[in-house]
Design an enzyme around this catalytic site. Sequence first.
Site, PDB file in Angstrom:
ATOM      1  CD  GLU A 299      -2.815  -1.160   2.299  1.00 26.98           C
ATOM      2  OE1 GLU A 299      -3.755  -2.225   2.463  1.00 26.98           O
ATOM      3  OE2 GLU A 299      -2.701  -0.308   3.210  1.00 26.98           O
ATOM      4  N   PRO A 300       0.145   2.291  -0.259  1.00 27.93           N
ATOM      5  CG  PRO A 300      -1.047   4.005  -1.531  1.00 27.93           C
ATOM      6  CD  PRO A 300      -1.059   2.560  -1.034  1.00 27.93           C
TER       7      PRO A 300
ATOM      8  NE  ARG B  60      33.274   2.304 -27.548  1.00 26.33           N
ATOM      9  CZ  ARG B  60      32.637   3.440 -28.414  1.00 26.33           C
ATOM     10  NH1 ARG B  60      32.062   3.476 -29.355  1.00 26.33           N
ATOM     11  NH2 ARG B  60      32.567   4.318 -27.762  1.00 26.33           N
TER      12      ARG B  60
ATOM     13  CG  HIS C  68      27.991  -1.612 -22.573  1.00 27.17           C
ATOM     14  ND1 HIS C  68      28.021  -2.755 -21.833  1.00 27.17           N
ATOM     15  CD2 HIS C  68      27.319  -1.830 -23.740  1.00 27.17           C
ATOM     16  CE1 HIS C  68      27.602  -3.726 -22.371  1.00 27.17           C
ATOM     17  NE2 HIS C  68      27.161  -3.033 -23.580  1.00 27.17           N
TER      18      HIS C  68
ATOM     19  CD  GLN D 252      30.525   2.230 -14.370  1.00 25.25           C
ATOM     20  OE1 GLN D 252      31.358   3.401 -14.765  1.00 25.25           O
ATOM     21  NE2 GLN D 252      29.342   2.580 -14.002  1.00 25.25           N
TER      22      GLN D 252
ATOM     23  CB  ILE E  95      -0.366  -4.067  -7.890  1.00 23.27           C
ATOM     24  CG1 ILE E  95      -0.764  -3.420  -6.544  1.00 23.27           C
ATOM     25  CG2 ILE E  95      -1.114  -5.456  -8.143  1.00 23.27           C
ATOM     26  CD1 ILE E  95      -0.081  -4.411  -5.343  1.00 23.27           C
TER      27      ILE E  95
ATOM     28  N   PRO F 200       9.220 -19.569   0.319  1.00 26.93           N
ATOM     29  CG  PRO F 200       9.772 -21.378   1.350  1.00 26.93           C
ATOM     30  CD  PRO F 200       8.726 -20.400   1.298  1.00 26.93           C
ATOM     31  CD  GLN F 201       6.606 -22.325  -6.190  1.00 33.24           C
ATOM     32  OE1 GLN F 201       6.865 -23.372  -6.016  1.00 33.24           O
ATOM     33  NE2 GLN F 201       5.617 -21.870  -6.853  1.00 33.24           N
ATOM     34  CD  GLU F 202       5.368 -15.452  -2.397  1.00 33.72           C
ATOM     35  OE1 GLU F 202       5.678 -14.290  -2.053  1.00 33.72           O
ATOM     36  OE2 GLU F 202       4.070 -15.966  -2.103  1.00 33.72           O
TER      37      GLU F 202
END
Length: 398
Positions: free
Chosen positions: A183-184, A326, A396, A394, A213, A298-300
């Site tokens: 939430e905010p 480069r 790059h 860096q 979200i 755990p899975q998340e």
Amino acid sequence: PRKRESISTLKRMTAAVAAMDPRLRGDAVRELTPTGFARTKAKRLQERTDLMTLDAVAGRFAYTDDHEAFRQTVRQFLEREGKPNVAAWEEARLVPKEFWLKAGEIGMLCPTVPEEYGGLGLDFGYNAIVDEEMAYAGVPAGFSLQSDIVSGYVEAYGSEEQKKEWLPKMVSGEVITAIAMTEPGTGSDLQAIRTTAKKDGNHYVINGSKTYITNGQNTDLTLVVAKTDPTAQPAWKGMSIILVESDREGFKKGRKLDKIGQDAADTSELFFEDVRVPITNCLGEEGKGFIYLMSQLPQERLSIAVSVQASAQKAFDETVEFTKTRKAFAGMVFDFQNTRFVLADLKAKLQVGWAHLDWAIARHLKGELTNEEGAAAKLWHTDLQWEVMDACLQLHGG
């Protein structure tokens, strides 16, 4: 003046060659101009990076041959339907729902959902394959939230009616889901949420707001974390998870939030103003929402670790290729001693990362990954991603 004369001469030569050979028209002629040379070089570099895959990572041990066969299907799909469209999606700032439906057709969404609910009944390794390939390809659709998080809540705690109603549609991509916790004024302190779901007869009346979200703009079904008993002590005992369909009166999708990167990734505000939903929309038991959220951690956390490790590997691979093309100070950036030191250090840490990630995936497939191990994986791999991204930027020239 000399530069203008050289460009003018080059243009005349280009026109003469084109006149002699009609095949040299359009893009072929433009590539012979000074800006064309630069564009062609960038195009060649992009073509080489497009050919990179995670197959170059040696010594993986978490997956079976079936997993790897599924990886090829996912990769081919992303090459065909995902990567060519990313630039347009970034400009539009949203991945279209049609992409979800196409992914659902080949079994990329919610592979672990049991067959009786329209899924493939596979293990989390297939989810991890999708997460790796999506991250490495840079395709910003929020599949992992639906497959790795939301489907798990519905499978574990949903009623039979809820599972039959929603899981088949989640597998097919017909329904896109979100989970609304933050939430905010409330981030990590989930017990401090202020969104309420008060009973009124056989309905809940939901009021509050959510932010950051994932899948917020596209969501068809949102798992809303709310307080069904605001007076409960401790506060977590009064929290529940309520299913809210997006066509409910009073439910509004707010801004799609601007971010530093991943412009096409769907991150939004959601608002609930006297939203009425049936009591039967409660996921599991009332007052058990906080416990449910903690049980899936755990899975998340592992899901995030998988994605960021693959993302870090892609940044490294692209940087190696870039430094080889480069030029600076009469040599290639790749040949500088400092560049070699930096890349060697990153490569070693990525190798450690893959070994640790496979260990964590293997433990999770056996049901042995703990909350602490999942948290450690998320912490270490996100830190590694940050380190790799910073160092590669860096190199790059950043």
